[in-house]
Write a protein that holds these residues in place. Structure first.
Motif, PDB file in Angstrom:
ATOM      1  N   VAL B  66      10.216  -5.798 -12.057  1.00 43.96           N
ATOM      2  CA  VAL B  66       8.788  -5.459 -12.142  1.00 43.96           C
ATOM      3  C   VAL B  66       8.247  -5.745 -13.541  1.00 43.96           C
ATOM      4  CG1 VAL B  66       8.991  -3.710 -10.348  1.00 43.96           C
ATOM      5  CG2 VAL B  66       9.151  -3.047 -12.755  1.00 43.96           C
ATOM      6  N   GLY B  67       6.882  -5.708 -13.615  1.00 41.47           N
ATOM      7  CA  GLY B  67       6.223  -5.985 -14.889  1.00 41.47           C
ATOM      8  C   GLY B  67       5.486  -7.303 -14.835  1.00 41.47           C
ATOM      9  N   GLY B  68       4.466  -7.426 -15.716  1.00 44.89           N
ATOM     10  CA  GLY B  68       3.754  -8.697 -15.836  1.00 44.89           C
ATOM     11  C   GLY B  68       2.580  -8.844 -14.873  1.00 44.89           C
ATOM     12  N   THR B  69       2.350  -7.837 -14.035  1.00 44.50           N
ATOM     13  CA  THR B  69       1.215  -7.906 -13.101  1.00 44.50           C
ATOM     14  C   THR B  69       0.149  -6.892 -13.506  1.00 44.50           C
ATOM     15  OG1 THR B  69       2.239  -6.286 -11.624  1.00 44.50           O
ATOM     16  CG2 THR B  69       2.711  -8.592 -11.196  1.00 44.50           C
ATOM     17  N   THR B  70      -1.091  -7.214 -13.183  1.00 47.20           N
ATOM     18  CA  THR B  70      -2.208  -6.348 -13.587  1.00 47.20           C
ATOM     19  C   THR B  70      -3.004  -5.899 -12.368  1.00 47.20           C
ATOM     20  OG1 THR B  70      -3.792  -8.153 -13.770  1.00 47.20           O
ATOM     21  CG2 THR B  70      -2.438  -7.696 -15.724  1.00 47.20           C
ATOM     22  N   LYS B  71      -3.842  -4.886 -12.579  1.00 45.43           N
ATOM     23  CA  LYS B  71      -4.752  -4.404 -11.529  1.00 45.43           C
ATOM     24  C   LYS B  71      -5.629  -5.555 -11.037  1.00 45.43           C
ATOM     25  CE  LYS B  71      -3.910   0.012 -11.251  1.00 45.43           C
ATOM     26  NZ  LYS B  71      -3.429   0.589  -9.996  1.00 45.43           N
ATOM     27  N   ASP B  72      -6.033  -6.379 -12.006  1.00 46.46           N
ATOM     28  CA  ASP B  72      -6.887  -7.509 -11.655  1.00 46.46           C
ATOM     29  C   ASP B  72      -6.161  -8.500 -10.745  1.00 46.46           C
ATOM     30  OD1 ASP B  72      -9.549  -8.483 -12.103  1.00 46.46           O
ATOM     31  OD2 ASP B  72      -8.588 -10.207 -13.092  1.00 46.46           O
ATOM     32  N   ASP B  73      -4.880  -8.746 -11.053  1.00 47.37           N
ATOM     33  CA  ASP B  73      -4.092  -9.636 -10.198  1.00 47.37           C
ATOM     34  C   ASP B  73      -4.070  -9.108  -8.763  1.00 47.37           C
ATOM     35  OD1 ASP B  73      -3.516 -11.037 -12.514  1.00 47.37           O
ATOM     36  OD2 ASP B  73      -1.483 -10.230 -12.729  1.00 47.37           O
ATOM     37  N   MET B  74      -3.968  -7.788  -8.636  1.00 50.11           N
ATOM     38  CA  MET B  74      -3.921  -7.186  -7.303  1.00 50.11           C
ATOM     39  C   MET B  74      -5.197  -7.468  -6.521  1.00 50.11           C
ATOM     40  SD  MET B  74      -2.003  -3.560  -7.522  1.00 50.11           S
ATOM     41  CE  MET B  74      -1.230  -3.603  -9.122  1.00 50.11           C
ATOM     42  N   LYS B  75      -6.296  -7.556  -7.250  1.00 53.50           N
ATOM     43  CA  LYS B  75      -7.554  -7.891  -6.588  1.00 53.50           C
ATOM     44  C   LYS B  75      -7.578  -9.342  -6.140  1.00 53.50           C
ATOM     45  CE  LYS B  75     -10.322  -4.604  -8.979  1.00 53.50           C
ATOM     46  NZ  LYS B  75     -10.816  -4.572 -10.344  1.00 53.50           N
ATOM     47  N   MET B 130       9.567   0.846  -6.222  1.00 55.41           N
ATOM     48  CA  MET B 130       9.287  -0.394  -6.951  1.00 55.41           C
ATOM     49  C   MET B 130       7.793  -0.723  -6.906  1.00 55.41           C
ATOM     50  SD  MET B 130      12.634  -2.549  -5.684  1.00 55.41           S
ATOM     51  CE  MET B 130      12.187  -4.123  -6.352  1.00 55.41           C
ATOM     52  N   LEU B 131       7.151  -0.431  -5.781  1.00 55.36           N
ATOM     53  CA  LEU B 131       5.707  -0.672  -5.670  1.00 55.36           C
ATOM     54  C   LEU B 131       4.954   0.272  -6.607  1.00 55.36           C
ATOM     55  CD1 LEU B 131       5.468  -1.006  -1.782  1.00 55.36           C
ATOM     56  CD2 LEU B 131       5.152  -2.859  -3.462  1.00 55.36           C
ATOM     57  N   ASN B 132       5.475   1.486  -6.718  1.00 59.41           N
ATOM     58  CA  ASN B 132       4.855   2.443  -7.629  1.00 59.41           C
ATOM     59  C   ASN B 132       5.047   1.998  -9.081  1.00 59.41           C
ATOM     60  OD1 ASN B 132       5.584   5.246  -9.313  1.00 59.41           O
ATOM     61  ND2 ASN B 132       3.616   5.233  -8.222  1.00 59.41           N
ATOM     62  N   LEU B 133       6.242   1.520  -9.407  1.00 59.08           N
ATOM     63  CA  LEU B 133       6.494   0.999 -10.755  1.00 59.08           C
ATOM     64  C   LEU B 133       5.531  -0.155 -11.063  1.00 59.08           C
ATOM     65  CD1 LEU B 133      10.414   0.786 -10.982  1.00 59.08           C
ATOM     66  CD2 LEU B 133       8.920   2.334 -12.279  1.00 59.08           C
ATOM     67  N   SER B 134       5.206  -0.926 -10.047  1.00 60.94           N
ATOM     68  CA  SER B 134       4.291  -2.047 -10.208  1.00 60.94           C
ATOM     69  C   SER B 134       2.832  -1.620 -10.137  1.00 60.94           C
ATOM     70  CB  SER B 134       4.551  -3.092  -9.107  1.00 60.94           C
ATOM     71  OG  SER B 134       5.899  -3.483  -9.093  1.00 60.94           O
ATOM     72  N   GLU B 135       2.634  -0.323 -10.051  1.00 58.55           N
ATOM     73  CA  GLU B 135       1.277   0.260 -10.017  1.00 58.55           C
ATOM     74  C   GLU B 135       0.480  -0.204  -8.798  1.00 58.55           C
ATOM     75  OE1 GLU B 135      -0.567  -0.126 -13.885  1.00 58.55           O
ATOM     76  OE2 GLU B 135       1.331   0.426 -14.853  1.00 58.55           O
ATOM     77  N   MET B 136       1.187  -0.474  -7.723  1.00 55.56           N
ATOM     78  CA  MET B 136       0.510  -0.872  -6.495  1.00 55.56           C
ATOM     79  C   MET B 136       0.245   0.320  -5.588  1.00 55.56           C
ATOM     80  SD  MET B 136       2.564  -4.344  -5.625  1.00 55.56           S
ATOM     81  CE  MET B 136       1.973  -4.367  -3.935  1.00 55.56           C
ATOM     82  N   VAL B 137       1.093   1.330  -5.675  1.00 49.31           N
ATOM     83  CA  VAL B 137       0.896   2.528  -4.837  1.00 49.31           C
ATOM     84  C   VAL B 137       1.062   3.760  -5.717  1.00 49.31           C
ATOM     85  CG1 VAL B 137       1.770   1.340  -2.774  1.00 49.31           C
ATOM     86  CG2 VAL B 137       3.337   2.744  -4.168  1.00 49.31           C
ATOM     87  N   PRO B 138       0.420   4.880  -5.290  1.00 51.15           N
ATOM     88  CA  PRO B 138       0.501   6.113  -6.095  1.00 51.15           C
ATOM     89  C   PRO B 138       1.866   6.782  -5.971  1.00 51.15           C
ATOM     90  CG  PRO B 138      -0.789   6.482  -4.101  1.00 51.15           C
ATOM     91  CD  PRO B 138      -0.470   5.016  -4.132  1.00 51.15           C
ATOM     92  N   ALA B 139       2.108   7.784  -6.809  1.00 49.79           N
ATOM     93  CA  ALA B 139       3.403   8.451  -6.910  1.00 49.79           C
ATOM     94  C   ALA B 139       3.755   9.220  -5.646  1.00 49.79           C
ATOM     95  CB  ALA B 139       3.432   9.389  -8.126  1.00 49.79           C
ATOM     96  N   ASP B 140       2.737   9.573  -4.836  1.00 47.68           N
ATOM     97  CA  ASP B 140       3.046  10.346  -3.627  1.00 47.68           C
ATOM     98  C   ASP B 140       3.092   9.453  -2.386  1.00 47.68           C
ATOM     99  OD1 ASP B 140       0.442   9.614  -3.430  1.00 47.68           O
ATOM    100  OD2 ASP B 140      -0.344  11.647  -3.099  1.00 47.68           O
ATOM    101  N   PHE B 141       3.238   8.155  -2.597  1.00 49.22           N
ATOM    102  CA  PHE B 141       3.179   7.211  -1.483  1.00 49.22           C
ATOM    103  C   PHE B 141       4.444   7.264  -0.626  1.00 49.22           C
ATOM    104  CE2 PHE B 141       3.215   2.892   0.408  1.00 49.22           C
ATOM    105  CZ  PHE B 141       1.958   2.911   1.007  1.00 49.22           C
ATOM    106  N   VAL B 142       4.242   7.139   0.659  1.00 47.94           N
ATOM    107  CA  VAL B 142       5.354   7.017   1.594  1.00 47.94           C
ATOM    108  C   VAL B 142       5.202   5.665   2.301  1.00 47.94           C
ATOM    109  CG1 VAL B 142       6.498   7.954   3.634  1.00 47.94           C
ATOM    110  CG2 VAL B 142       5.480   9.502   1.946  1.00 47.94           C
ATOM    111  N   LEU B 143       6.158   4.776   2.043  1.00 41.57           N
ATOM    112  CA  LEU B 143       6.101   3.442   2.664  1.00 41.57           C
ATOM    113  C   LEU B 143       6.789   3.492   4.024  1.00 41.57           C
ATOM    114  CD1 LEU B 143       5.413   0.373   2.230  1.00 41.57           C
ATOM    115  CD2 LEU B 143       7.777   0.131   1.402  1.00 41.57           C
ATOM    116  N   SER B 144       6.214   2.793   4.985  1.00 42.50           N
ATOM    117  CA  SER B 144       6.821   2.798   6.323  1.00 42.50           C
ATOM    118  C   SER B 144       6.506   1.495   7.036  1.00 42.50           C
ATOM    119  CB  SER B 144       6.276   3.968   7.141  1.00 42.50           C
ATOM    120  OG  SER B 144       4.944   3.673   7.535  1.00 42.50           O
ATOM    121  N   ASP B 145       7.129   1.293   8.182  1.00 42.97           N
ATOM    122  CA  ASP B 145       6.846   0.099   8.976  1.00 42.97           C
ATOM    123  C   ASP B 145       5.383   0.083   9.422  1.00 42.97           C
ATOM    124  OD1 ASP B 145       8.052   2.356  10.593  1.00 42.97           O
ATOM    125  OD2 ASP B 145       7.284   1.118  12.229  1.00 42.97           O
TER     126      ASP B 145
END
Ligand code: HEC
Ligand code: HEC
Ligand SMILES: [Ca+2]
Ligand SMILES: [Ca+2]
Ligand SMILES: [Ca+2]
Ligand SMILES: [Ca+2]
Ligand SMILES: [Ca+2]
Ligand SMILES: [Ca+2]
Ligand SMILES: [Co+2]
Ligand SMILES: [Co+2]
Lengths: 406, 237, 406, 237
Positions: B66-75, B130-145
């Protein structure tokens, strides 16, 4: 230098002591047959080994060892010196426990999923063909500038073998694959990484893609996928899945790790090319090459390798003046589809500085590009698919070194 | 021959299930399950951090995850650092355009020394972390299918791939394929005489690189038309 | 039998345990690259070795080890399994002390006698070509009747490699040989026997005869003549002098021991044929072959080798009924001059007894003879140059054995 | 290229002399010298008999050197046993048609463990002894470069060779070559259907030969389309 050429000259007026006195091997009884039931190279060949490039990878299990092209002849790579690229290390798999499964991403893509043993696969119609295998990252260290000293490290992720196996198409036919719908094939290995790559169905349909068990007359070596590997002629090595255990036919590509995070080519505009697979025409002079020193002025056979993922090599030209003038080299035949082709050309070195280059042309008419031409499109951070013309500079001392001519 | 009598047998459903674990970009093959960032952090620290660093940032064993990605990139779905040249190194998340790839790979290959030891819920949890580390999802996120397709829409480099090139065979994209139909990038000519005015050297071997690969004299035969150049030791030039 | 086919079948209704549970190699990290800087075959390949035939020779230094053709694929013989024939044992010669001399039986036959080092020879124009080498005595044990059980012993004095070296003609030109007068070449080795044989100048002039140093991409193996051997395409192996140290041009043949006492073919009339050299067209099925047992009825790829000392193989036919009916086999390409050619043909074994044969035809139109035809001219004591059609009989149990069909 | 600049050098006369030791049928290359049967016997017993037997008759290490030739053969120059089939085995002197061959070979290769250790006089003496064993020369004979051509005329199989065959390339004998110009012995046809009435088996593998080469099961892979047949041990058929 004089020291180097001393063995060439007669040592006394009478003649060379190696002739005047018979050497020990001429005056004694040697070793019996089958002293080595499986033979090895001479003790005097111990300097030609596959080697890692220091600093290239952090762990040996996900690294590369390069073939010593600087000392190889012809087109067949000795299996013991075949380059290695593993992602999770290599295993010596027990063939009696190995299975190959063919299935579909969807049941509708084939009549039945099947399982084959080695006993069974080796009963099927087999083909034997000579093909090169080149890692997509070969010469990748040199995209930006000269980085490594010898052809082992610039071009040594390259080998060529006679492969024997079953054309994959026969297996897909046997499972009743619907070729209209199933345009992609996922190949999966049995190592820890269970390496997966998407293979184009066009190549399978052509009959060229093989499930190989034989390499240079014997079974594949463990480092090269024993007992089964996919052979995808013309395509980068990572697609030649080793320790092959599964083939899935599908209606979409799979974007596996090694085609979605690696083996993608970064362009100057920040986009990555995905599913870049074919290795375009390329060549390199192996003798003389970087890190070698010529012993003397005079006649030399300049020798190298050419190959193309798009078919046969048609012509190789060599320049001794950095690309101003070119001469056509001799090609050793037979010239084969998607195989290394050895070229040779006569040269008399007059002792002056020179820059040697080779330039391959394949049967499509495509001519290997210069660094200048290639960088114009691909920039310098592509990592993969660097097929630029290689230059070797020779200085008065005879030392050959790696330079890039634009 | 219309059949290979006696060769091969049908695979059982259990066999196909055991081996067909791949997950495609359209999520075909994705197992059911879920996992939270918290669970993921625990698992990652226990099973992954030793090689990849607690925050997936380590360069020790492999390039950072992880690292090297920004909020803007996510947009935009394009990692800007890839074109600006500001990126110190390309982490996994600066490159990957399909979240399925990461799920699939962790499930099949990680941890490196114990591949295929993770259960689906564990893979979801680790990926959530890992998604949280990448600032894509919040700390309370639950990922699922159920929600992974939503995450795909946030991937910083999701629009960063092109297949418009000549290195995939078959028909061009406009005729149903995915490449350009095999058109190469360059068109060098086989010029033979006086092909240019002068030789422009772009780069030569740096002195440190000459000696960084060990003694070259020992990487060539000690006979033949040439010798390996002596690069180390007292006799070196 | 059922015991043999057990691994082929699913072991439980659920499926094969080798699939249902991932094997260790799929769930662990393997070995790093360059763990073996010079690689070797899998541990599971240890049964394929070169072997002596008991009782054939009394001492190992003047004997033969046979290549295990029953397990080889394609046309390249792995160098570690190349057959051996030595007359006074083999040595691992120090190439820096090895010399090649070219002289004349008479000073008038050339401008100057010369000495070459390896350093120098390897600077000369080189060629790389794939050729078979067969001992003139191959299949010699079988002239009178069936004598040995497997193809390793019937046909294993046969190998095929890519050789790299200098056409001998270039050296003779360099010494100013008078080709009008000098119609014979003596080749001499550097081993204890200093093996000598007469080579026809016609073959040297054709450019085909090479002073080879390379074999399958690396240097020759010590057992095969490291660092130099003569390559005489199409001619029996004894003429391919190993550890080559001298070439003499002459105006008469030399009647050396191995062309005046051995490698002479006894005819029924008591005369011996001298200077018999060319290996005529021949073929053999290697899978299935004597000493093997088929596991099951059903589909098989029947595979074998064909070769001719007179050029390319044009066609190979296979019979499954002892020579009454024949079908043309597929040839794996490219088909090369004086090289092994791999053939394959589909077959469904119905479980009934069968006799398998292969029959080669070369580009001159010559068709490999039956035992009946060959013995009519040559009798049964020729020892050398037995190129008769080989027959393998298969019985209900699947056991394959060596028989002779007239 | 008209010359290979810098490659090779002229051989000195001493070098050529050191290596050019071959002796041709016309005796070109024969060194000067001589040796008696008596001297030869002593040398043979000391250096050769351990392998070849005191009378050159041993079959232990190699086929016998002498034996099988008759006075009559010496007259005709054809060893009769070769055609009559009465010869128990083909000794060297039943086959060799050129005495130079034997001189040359002993000089270059024998004794087996010390090749090239014999001086010319020793080779003459040993050969004289072997000729005496073959009843070609009397016990007081002294063989030399002067009289070896006379001995050639007595060789029992001197007329026993033919080069009238297709296995030597180049022109036929009548046009200056030594072979028949490449004409093969047989002319099989590529018949494809109903090529004969029945299959005539000439020979099958004798049972002792099936097991004389060790366990065949262990000379094949333990996987693949076939297995090596088990020929030894309790499981053998
Ligand atoms: C013992 C070391 C080690 C451990 C533990 C480990 N990894 Fe890895 N990981 C690696 C190596 C080495 C690679 C590169 C493999 C290759 O080249 O294909 C890698 C690759 C990856 C990649 C692909 C990165 C890329 O850009 O290609 C991901 C994602 C990953 N690991 C995640 C994990 C996760 C999640 C865990 C724990 C569940 C884990 N790893 C545990 C060593 C390790
Ligand atoms: C240590 C064993 C040994 C000794 C001692 C020995 N030989 Fe031999 N000899 C052999 C062997 C083995 C061969 C076969 C070599 C080959 O296959 O090329 C042979 C071959 C020969 C031949 C060729 C025979 C043929 O038909 O090809 C002659 C002649 C001969 N020896 C003579 C001699 C003489 C004379 C001496 C002593 C000066 C001698 N040998 C000492 C083992 C020996
Ligand atoms: Ca799937
Ligand atoms: Ca690769
Ligand atoms: Ca079956
Ligand atoms: Ca001579
Ligand atoms: Ca031989
Ligand atoms: Ca010189
Ligand atoms: Co990678
Ligand atoms: Co012999």
């Amino acid at each position: 230098g004089a020291a180097l050429t001393a063995p060439l000259a007669a040592r006394a007026s009478e003649g060379d002591a190696n002739i005047l006195q018979n050497p020990a091997w001429t005056t004694s009884l040697g070793q019996p047959v089958a002293a080595r039931p499986y033979g090895m190279p001479s003790q005097y060949e111990s300097q030609l080994l596959r080697r890692e490039s220091p600093g290239l990878a952090r762990v040996g299990g996900a690294s590369v060892s390069f073939a010593p092209l600087q000392g190889l002849f012809g087109i067949i790579t000795p299996s013991g010196l075949h380059f290695e690229r593993h992602h999770q290390g290599w295993h010596d798999i027990d063939p009696s426990k190995h299975r190959l499964m063919v299935n579909g991403s969807d049941d509708s893509l084939l009549k039945k999923a099947k399982v084959y043993t080695l006993d069974e696969l080796m009963r099927l119609p087999s083909a034997s063909r000579i093909h090169f295998i080149e890692c997509g990252a070969n010469t990748g260290l040199e995209w930006g500038n000269v980085a490594v000293p010898t052809v082992q490290y610039t071009h040594g992720m390259l080998s060529c073998s006679e492969f024997t196996g079953v054309p994959l198409k026969y297996l897909l036919d046997d499972c009743g694959v619907d070729y209209k719908k199933a345009r992609y094939v996922l190949a999966e290995g049995a190592d820890g990484s269970s390496m997966t790559r998407t293979i184009p169905m066009e190549m399978v349909e052509s009959g060229e893609v093989m499930v190989a068990y034989g390499q240079n007359g014997e079974m594949l070596r463990p480092e090269n996928g024993y007992p089964l590997r996919l052979v995808v002629p013309g395509v980068q090595g990572v697609s030649w899945v080793k320790w092959l255990r599964r083939i899935e036919v599908g209606d979409q590509p799979y974007a596996t790790k090694d085609e979605a995070v690696h083996y993608i080519d970064l362009l100057p505009n920040g986009l990555h090319r995905q599913y870049s697979s074919v290795q375009e025409a390329k060549s390199v002079i192996t003798t003389p090459s970087g890190g070698q020193t010529l012993l003397d002025h005079g006649f030399y056979n300049v020798s190298g390798l050419a190959w193309s993922g798009r078919g046969k090599i048609k012509q190789v030209d060599v320049s001794f003046d950095g690309g101003i003038n070119w001469q056509t080299a001799r090609l050793e035949g037979p010239i084969q589809n998607k195989a290394l082709t050895r070229f040779n050309i006569n040269w008399v070195w007059d002792g002056k500085p020179a820059i040697l280059q080779s330039r391959a042309m394949d049967e499509t008419g495509y001519v290997q590009p210069t660094y200048g031409q290639l960088r114009k499109v691909r920039g310098t951070k592509s990592i993969y698919h660097n097929n630029a013309i290689q230059s070797w500079k020779i200085i008065e001392s005879g030392e050959v070194s790696n330079v890039q001519v634009l | 021959f219309d059949n290979f009598k006696g060769v091969g047998r049908p695979a059982t459903p259990a066999e196909v299930k055991a081996w067909d674990i791949d997950v495609r970009p359209d999520f075909k093959g994705l197992p059911k399950g879920s996992g939270s960032v918290d669970q993921g952090q625990e698992l990652f620290e226990a099973k992954c951090a030793s090689c990849h660093g607690t925050f997936g940032e380590s360069n020790e064993v492999f390039t950072p995850l992880v690292g090297g990605t920004t909020k803007d990139d996510m947009k935009t779905g394009r990692v800007k650092g890839l074109s600006s040249g500001e990126l110190p190194q390309r982490t996994t998340f600066t490159k990957v355009a399909t979240i399925s790839t990461v799920f699939d790979y962790i499930q099949r290959a990680m941890p490196w020394t114990a591949p295929k030891s993770l259960k689906p819920d564990e893979v979801y949890a680790i990926l959530a972390y890992m998604l949280n580390l990448s600032e894509m999802v919040p700390a309370d996120f639950v990922l699922s299918d159920k929600n992974i397709a939503e995450v795909q829409k946030l991937l910083p480099n999701r629009n960063g791939m092109t297949t418009d090139h000549g290195m995939w065979p078959g028909a061009p994209a406009k005729k149903g394929g995915i490449g350009n139909g095999g058109v190469p990038d360059t068109a060098n000519k086989a010029c033979m005489k006086n092909c240019k005015q002068e030789v422009q050297i772009g780069s030569t071997l740096p002195e440190y690189a000459r000696t960084a690969h060990g003694e070259l004299a020992e990487q060539n035969r000690s006979f033949g038309p040439v010798r390996g150049t002596r690069t180390l030791g007292p006799e070196a030039a």
